[in-house]
Scaffold this motif. Structure first.
Motif, mmCIF file in Angstrom:
data_model
loop_
_atom_site.group_PDB
_atom_site.id
_atom_site.type_symbol
_atom_site.label_atom_id
_atom_site.label_comp_id
_atom_site.label_asym_id
_atom_site.label_seq_id
_atom_site.Cartn_x
_atom_site.Cartn_y
_atom_site.Cartn_z
ATOM 1 N N LEU A 198 9.397 17.788 13.048
ATOM 2 C CA LEU A 198 8.898 17.023 14.192
ATOM 3 C C LEU A 198 7.384 16.861 14.138
ATOM 4 O O LEU A 198 6.860 15.780 14.426
ATOM 5 N N CYS A 199 6.697 17.923 13.796
ATOM 6 C CA CYS A 199 5.232 17.843 13.687
ATOM 7 C C CYS A 199 4.822 16.868 12.601
ATOM 8 O O CYS A 199 3.860 16.113 12.756
ATOM 9 N N HIS A 200 5.571 16.855 11.509
ATOM 10 C CA HIS A 200 5.264 15.915 10.430
ATOM 11 C C HIS A 200 5.548 14.482 10.870
ATOM 12 O O HIS A 200 4.794 13.564 10.551
ATOM 13 N N ARG A 201 6.591 14.300 11.632
ATOM 14 C CA ARG A 201 6.975 12.946 12.089
ATOM 15 C C ARG A 201 5.920 12.359 13.009
ATOM 16 O O ARG A 201 5.575 11.194 12.929
ATOM 17 N N LYS B 240 11.533 11.859 1.930
ATOM 18 C CA LYS B 240 11.267 13.038 1.119
ATOM 19 C C LYS B 240 10.212 13.934 1.784
ATOM 20 O O LYS B 240 10.291 15.152 1.704
ATOM 21 N N ASP B 241 9.230 13.333 2.433
ATOM 22 C CA ASP B 241 8.189 14.119 3.085
ATOM 23 C C ASP B 241 8.758 14.976 4.219
ATOM 24 O O ASP B 241 8.337 16.102 4.408
ATOM 25 N N TYR B 242 9.723 14.430 4.963
ATOM 26 C CA TYR B 242 10.344 15.202 6.037
ATOM 27 C C TYR B 242 11.128 16.377 5.475
ATOM 28 O O TYR B 242 11.057 17.491 5.988
ATOM 29 N N ALA C 125 8.712 19.030 4.233
ATOM 30 C CA ALA C 125 8.117 19.791 5.330
ATOM 31 C C ALA C 125 9.109 20.804 5.882
ATOM 32 O O ALA C 125 8.763 21.955 6.155
ATOM 33 N N GLY C 126 10.367 20.389 6.030
ATOM 34 C CA GLY C 126 11.398 21.299 6.516
ATOM 35 C C GLY C 126 11.675 22.437 5.551
ATOM 36 O O GLY C 126 11.863 23.581 5.957
ATOM 37 N N LEU C 127 11.706 22.129 4.260
ATOM 38 C CA LEU C 127 11.971 23.172 3.270
ATOM 39 C C LEU C 127 10.838 24.191 3.191
ATOM 40 O O LEU C 127 11.086 25.399 3.106
ATOM 41 N N VAL C 128 9.623 23.723 3.230
ATOM 42 C CA VAL C 128 8.481 24.650 3.154
ATOM 43 C C VAL C 128 8.455 25.576 4.368
ATOM 44 O O VAL C 128 8.267 26.783 4.241
ATOM 45 N N ALA C 129 8.673 25.004 5.553
ATOM 46 C CA ALA C 129 8.698 25.831 6.763
ATOM 47 C C ALA C 129 9.894 26.773 6.746
ATOM 48 O O ALA C 129 9.786 27.930 7.164
ATOM 49 N N GLY C 130 11.022 26.292 6.259
ATOM 50 C CA GLY C 130 12.210 27.137 6.171
ATOM 51 C C GLY C 130 12.022 28.305 5.215
ATOM 52 O O GLY C 130 12.459 29.420 5.488
ATOM 53 N N LEU C 131 11.364 28.035 4.098
ATOM 54 C CA LEU C 131 11.104 29.123 3.155
ATOM 55 C C LEU C 131 10.153 30.157 3.743
ATOM 56 O O LEU C 131 10.359 31.367 3.592
ATOM 57 N N GLY C 132 9.115 29.685 4.401
ATOM 58 C CA GLY C 132 8.166 30.618 5.014
ATOM 59 C C GLY C 132 8.805 31.455 6.102
ATOM 60 O O GLY C 132 8.619 32.674 6.162
ATOM 61 N N ALA C 133 9.576 30.818 6.967
ATOM 62 C CA ALA C 133 10.252 31.561 8.029
ATOM 63 C C ALA C 133 11.347 32.441 7.455
ATOM 64 O O ALA C 133 11.609 33.531 7.966
ATOM 65 N N MET D 182 0.832 -1.196 0.000
ATOM 66 C CA MET D 182 0.000 0.000 0.000
ATOM 67 C C MET D 182 0.867 1.247 0.000
ATOM 68 O O MET D 182 2.070 1.186 -0.117
ATOM 69 N N TYR D 183 0.231 2.351 0.193
ATOM 70 C CA TYR D 183 0.903 3.648 0.155
ATOM 71 C C TYR D 183 1.633 3.923 1.462
ATOM 72 O O TYR D 183 1.063 3.791 2.532
ATOM 73 N N ASN D 184 2.892 4.308 1.363
ATOM 74 C CA ASN D 184 3.684 4.655 2.544
ATOM 75 C C ASN D 184 3.844 6.169 2.589
ATOM 76 O O ASN D 184 4.631 6.732 1.839
ATOM 77 N N GLY D 185 3.103 6.825 3.456
ATOM 78 C CA GLY D 185 3.122 8.279 3.512
ATOM 79 C C GLY D 185 4.287 8.862 4.279
ATOM 80 O O GLY D 185 4.539 10.057 4.209
ATOM 81 N N ASN D 186 5.013 8.070 5.052
ATOM 82 C CA ASN D 186 6.117 8.582 5.853
ATOM 83 C C ASN D 186 7.447 8.280 5.186
ATOM 84 O O ASN D 186 8.206 7.452 5.620
ATOM 85 N N THR D 187 7.728 8.962 4.099
ATOM 86 C CA THR D 187 9.006 8.779 3.432
ATOM 87 C C THR D 187 9.954 9.888 3.850
ATOM 88 O O THR D 187 9.556 10.917 4.380
#
Length: 58
Positions: free
Chosen positions: A51-54, A8-10, A13-21, A1-6
């Protein structure tokens, strides 16, 4: 099945938050804030998002 915790996802998430901040802190640096403080804020936001994504907090 689908594995959502890869790995790449971490990273994503870090890059998006880093760009926003980074946008907010770059404005603050332009207003006179010390760049090291801005970098620390950006890194903390990125780490917190990872961490929130994890632990599925968001």
């Amino acid at each position: 099945m689908y594995n959502g915790n890869t790995k790449k996802d971490y990273i994503q998430a870090g890059l998006v938050a880093g760009l926003g901040a980074g946008v907010a802190t770059s404005f603050a640096v332009g207003q006179g804030q010390h760049p090291a403080i801005a970098l620390a804020i950006t890194l903390m936001a990125s780490g917190f998002a990872m961490l929130c994504h994890r632990y599925d907090l968001i």
